[in-house]
Design an enzyme around this catalytic site. Sequence first.
Site, PDB file in Angstrom:
ATOM      1  N   LYS A 205       0.857  -1.193   0.000  1.00 57.40           N
ATOM      2  CA  LYS A 205       0.000   0.000   0.000  1.00 57.40           C
ATOM      3  C   LYS A 205       0.895   1.247   0.000  1.00 57.40           C
ATOM      4  CE  LYS A 205      -3.943   1.794   2.696  1.00 57.40           C
ATOM      5  NZ  LYS A 205      -4.888   2.066   1.629  1.00 57.40           N
TER       6      LYS A 205
HETATM    7  C1  LIG Z   1      -6.941   0.435  -3.499  1.00 54.89           C
HETATM    8  C2  LIG Z   1      -7.604  -0.123  -2.290  1.00 54.89           C
HETATM    9  N1  LIG Z   1      -8.232  -1.303  -2.370  1.00 54.89           N
HETATM   10  C3  LIG Z   1      -8.845  -1.842  -1.309  1.00 54.89           C
HETATM   11  C4  LIG Z   1      -8.860  -1.202  -0.090  1.00 54.89           C
HETATM   12  C5  LIG Z   1      -9.562  -1.821   1.086  1.00 54.89           C
HETATM   13  O1  LIG Z   1      -8.621  -2.238   2.036  1.00 54.89           O
HETATM   14  P1  LIG Z   1      -8.968  -2.278   3.590  1.00 54.89           P
HETATM   15  O2  LIG Z   1     -10.214  -3.033   3.713  1.00 54.89           O
HETATM   16  O3  LIG Z   1      -7.803  -2.949   4.192  1.00 54.89           O
HETATM   17  O4  LIG Z   1      -9.127  -0.868   4.022  1.00 54.89           O
HETATM   18  C6  LIG Z   1      -8.205   0.023   0.044  1.00 54.89           C
HETATM   19  C7  LIG Z   1      -8.172   0.724   1.328  1.00 54.89           C
HETATM   20  O5  LIG Z   1      -7.171   0.741   1.977  1.00 54.89           O
HETATM   21  C8  LIG Z   1      -7.557   0.572  -1.080  1.00 54.89           C
HETATM   22  O6  LIG Z   1      -6.948   1.750  -0.991  1.00 54.89           O
END
Ligand SMILES: Cc1ncc(COP(=O)(O)O)c(C=O)c1O
Length: 317
Positions: free
Chosen positions: A158
Amino acid sequence: MMAANGRKIWMDGRMVDFADARVHVLNHSLHYGVSVFEGIRAYPTPEGAGVFRLKEHVARLVTSAWFYHMTIPYSAEEIERAILETQAANDIVPSYIRPIVYRGEPALGVKNLQGKVSLAVAAIPAKKYLGEGSEAGVRAKISPFRKPHSDAIPSFAKSAGNYINSYLAGADAAKDGYEEAILLDQNGFVAEGTGENVFIVRKGELFTPGLESDILLGITRDSVIQIARDLGYAVHEKAISVNELLSADEAFFTGTYAEIAPIKDVGHYGIGTRTPGPVTRKIMGIFAQAIKGGDAKYADWLTPVPRLAAAPPRARR
Ligand SMILES: Cc1ncc(COP(=O)(O)O)c(C=O)c1O
């Protein structure tokens, strides 16, 4: 957009006033997008604030930093503690917690492997990413911007740089009057939203794209998979075509920031009845209980926030 305001920000072991949390304008992360971060929520529970799936978020942060050659000068336990301290110092619930690992010193040149790696943690009031009414359903647009293949930029880490793609897709959708974009992968399969994963329901079974569609493996996604399986639904991680999405009985987004948001339209096409479907509602109901400590089965998803007196400063390693 979430206005960023809080009281204190944890920066490399010091709790600084919100207005004083500054880094140099020539820092490496700002210029090249090389920082990694998390979005975490703390919720009110009967026992006080609880941070949702803290260990999983910290583990993903550590993996993201490792992938980008940034050695965080704190252990996972120290990062968890910094997050809890920041939550306690701001005393805001529900909150959105943002730990970020970055190189904050002035340094130009892309291949910066030596710059000091810093950690900052903020906690600000939480809003709903897709709007206050998003639990009733949102309108999404298939984006003209596709997810980069993970051969170019791996989606499992991320990093801030990943979000220029999300930004382009989100801006395009917003300008067209949609709450969210759905990005396709390089093969034309559904990948994810700008900050959420996507699920569809067909004939009482759930389907969600896997890592091969260049998604972030969301922690809310994982929570929803567990809840759905505990409810007895089959959940399949597989490539999802636009065809399957448009003709789904139900569809929804999952993410820390967005929580669970039913998708009522994709472009001009209504999904199912355009209202949250029975499977989505059931999962949303259990999730809503779990995040406030109301479901014993998922009690370990919440880490209680100790009411801390000022914690002793920690030396940097
Ligand atoms: C691109 C992306 N996909 C999916 C998610 C969902 O991830 P999470 O459920 O860990 O927040 C996020 C959020 O962080 C994101 O930025």
